[in-house]
Design a protein around this motif. Sequence first.
Motif, short mmCIF file in Angstrom:
data_model
loop_
_atom_site.label_atom_id
_atom_site.label_comp_id
_atom_site.label_asym_id
_atom_site.label_seq_id
_atom_site.Cartn_x
_atom_site.Cartn_y
_atom_site.Cartn_z
N PHE A 1 0.85 -1.19 0.00
CA PHE A 1 0.00 0.00 0.00
C PHE A 1 0.88 1.24 0.00
N ARG A 2 0.27 2.35 -0.39
CA ARG A 2 0.97 3.64 -0.40
C ARG A 2 -0.01 4.74 -0.04
N VAL A 3 0.43 5.69 0.77
CA VAL A 3 -0.34 6.90 1.05
C VAL A 3 0.57 8.11 0.76
N THR A 4 -0.01 9.14 0.14
CA THR A 4 0.79 10.28 -0.30
C THR A 4 0.01 11.57 -0.12
N PRO A 5 0.24 12.31 0.95
CA PRO A 5 -0.30 13.67 1.05
C PRO A 5 0.64 14.67 0.37
N THR A 6 0.04 15.64 -0.33
CA THR A 6 0.82 16.58 -1.13
C THR A 6 0.26 17.99 -0.99
N VAL A 7 1.15 18.98 -1.00
CA VAL A 7 0.75 20.39 -1.05
C VAL A 7 1.47 21.04 -2.22
N ILE A 8 0.72 21.75 -3.07
CA ILE A 8 1.30 22.47 -4.21
C ILE A 8 0.84 23.92 -4.18
N TYR A 9 1.81 24.82 -4.35
CA TYR A 9 1.49 26.25 -4.45
C TYR A 9 1.78 26.70 -5.88
N ASN A 10 0.72 27.18 -6.57
CA ASN A 10 0.84 27.60 -7.96
C ASN A 10 0.95 29.11 -8.04
N LEU A 11 2.08 29.58 -8.54
CA LEU A 11 2.33 31.00 -8.72
C LEU A 11 2.38 31.27 -10.22
N GLY A 12 1.19 31.41 -10.82
CA GLY A 12 1.13 31.54 -12.27
C GLY A 12 1.60 30.26 -12.93
N LYS A 13 2.62 30.37 -13.76
CA LYS A 13 3.16 29.21 -14.45
C LYS A 13 4.24 28.49 -13.65
N VAL A 14 4.50 28.96 -12.44
CA VAL A 14 5.50 28.33 -11.58
C VAL A 14 4.78 27.57 -10.46
N ALA A 15 5.23 26.36 -10.19
CA ALA A 15 4.63 25.54 -9.13
C ALA A 15 5.71 25.09 -8.16
N PHE A 16 5.36 25.15 -6.86
CA PHE A 16 6.22 24.65 -5.79
C PHE A 16 5.46 23.55 -5.06
N GLY A 17 6.07 22.41 -4.87
CA GLY A 17 5.37 21.30 -4.24
C GLY A 17 6.17 20.61 -3.17
N LEU A 18 5.45 20.05 -2.20
CA LEU A 18 6.06 19.25 -1.15
C LEU A 18 5.20 18.01 -0.96
N GLU A 19 5.83 16.83 -0.97
CA GLU A 19 5.09 15.57 -0.96
C GLU A 19 5.74 14.57 -0.02
N TYR A 20 4.90 13.87 0.75
CA TYR A 20 5.36 12.76 1.57
C TYR A 20 4.75 11.48 1.02
N GLU A 21 5.60 10.47 0.79
CA GLU A 21 5.15 9.22 0.21
C GLU A 21 5.59 8.06 1.10
N LEU A 22 4.61 7.32 1.63
CA LEU A 22 4.88 6.14 2.42
C LEU A 22 4.48 4.92 1.61
N THR A 23 5.46 4.04 1.33
CA THR A 23 5.20 2.82 0.58
C THR A 23 5.61 1.63 1.43
N SER A 24 4.67 0.71 1.66
CA SER A 24 4.92 -0.45 2.52
C SER A 24 4.54 -1.72 1.77
N VAL A 25 5.45 -2.71 1.79
CA VAL A 25 5.27 -3.96 1.06
C VAL A 25 5.37 -5.15 2.01
N GLN A 26 4.47 -6.11 1.83
CA GLN A 26 4.57 -7.36 2.57
C GLN A 26 5.24 -8.40 1.67
N TYR A 27 6.42 -8.86 2.11
CA TYR A 27 7.18 -9.86 1.37
C TYR A 27 7.10 -11.22 2.08
N GLY A 28 7.21 -12.28 1.27
CA GLY A 28 7.39 -13.62 1.82
C GLY A 28 8.87 -13.96 1.86
N ASP A 29 9.24 -14.90 2.70
CA ASP A 29 10.63 -15.32 2.85
C ASP A 29 11.02 -16.22 1.67
#
Length: 419
Positions: free
Chosen positions: A359-387
């Motif tokens: 599974f993955r969860v990703t909250p993001t914030v983007i600030y759009n200043l006309g044609k310029v964009a600034f973004g900050l993103e946190y991405e958590l990715t978790s995998v269940q593996y077998g041995d």
Amino acid sequence: MKKIFTTIVFAALGLSAFAQESKPSIEVHGFIRNFYAFDTRRMKGLTEDFFTYVPYDEEFAANGDDMNAYPNTRFAALTSRLWVEAKGYEVEGWKVGARVEGDFYNGLGNDKVTGTANFRLRQAFVTLAKKDLTIKAGQSWHPMAADMPDVFSLNTGAPFGPFSRTPLTQLDYNFGGGLSLTAAALWQMQYASNGPEGKSASYIKYGNTPEIYAGLNFKADGLVLRAGVNVLSIKPVLKDAAGFRTDRITTVTPFFYAQYAKDLFSVKFKTVFAEAGDHLNLNGGYGVSKVLLDKNCEYTPTRNSSSWLSLVYGKKLQGIFFAGYVKNFGTKEALDGAAGVPTGFWFSGNSFDNMNQMFRVTPTVIYNLGKVAFGLEYELTSVQYGDKTKGMNLETGLYDQGLHWVTNNRVQGLIKYTF
């Protein structure tokens, strides 16, 4: 006199044909995009790991340390992009358009942080539209991959949804009332099936059968619905010492997509139940289920459920939330083999065959200043593996012993100027 009359007629026909044409306009667009990323462990990915898939499984050293639990950082502008569009050309009632698009993504692989990124082709297609019919031919987005979530990460939600640009011929027909049909014949190039010779478009080439997609679309009052099915038939082996082989594997993959937008809010959802979806950049593959007397084989695909949801609110300041889930159900039939080792098994290169769910969860914030964009993103990715040391369950095609979770935390920044 006859010669003069003929000349006048041909001149008139030429003027008539010319009058039915309009001159196209050529537009050049693109963006400069800078990514800044930090991961808490090693990730399976592409292009300096900006296009991330899954965190690597645990790998312990003699002292007990997990050698993949090592933080790493990178930033680069190599995903900057250029495209040229031709618009406004019309001839005999056909509206014709074209697009050529490329970026500097190619040339740097996983963990390769030195060198020069090369310009590579992303899309190159022509469109012809007349009344309710539109034809697209060239290289473009797979119909199942065209609708994407609103993350700014380069992976655009992969591998929780299809991701593929591919050679295709696509027809769209509008029935009216918001209902339309999409049908396409597709080939493989960059996004290809895995097999005995590794990832290769040769399996579809010698199968002599294009990938087929058919689906229905509905649009009305901010609502978009799509449902379709994708069929792929390939030949994993062309020949061996005994001669040419006839065995092939055919897979069927349905999907559903929904989108609703109103004012500053939008929500998107996509779900896919894939058989051997590796050519769509999904987790999956196939293996040998039976070896026949003539040395031909029967194959069985993995079955994989992949879904994502994204929510967006705002315009100048945007808040975005993405959530994705993947479940590996194993193979459709039991695999041939002994002692947990299948006779043949080929899994997608963007993951590992001992992956059971993720599974993955990703909250993001983007600030759009006309044609310029600034973004900050946190991405958590978790995998269940077998041995993997405990072997594969050949009845299910899963590594279902020693299940454990592995998690990566990514913090990513973005500065982007679009022109």
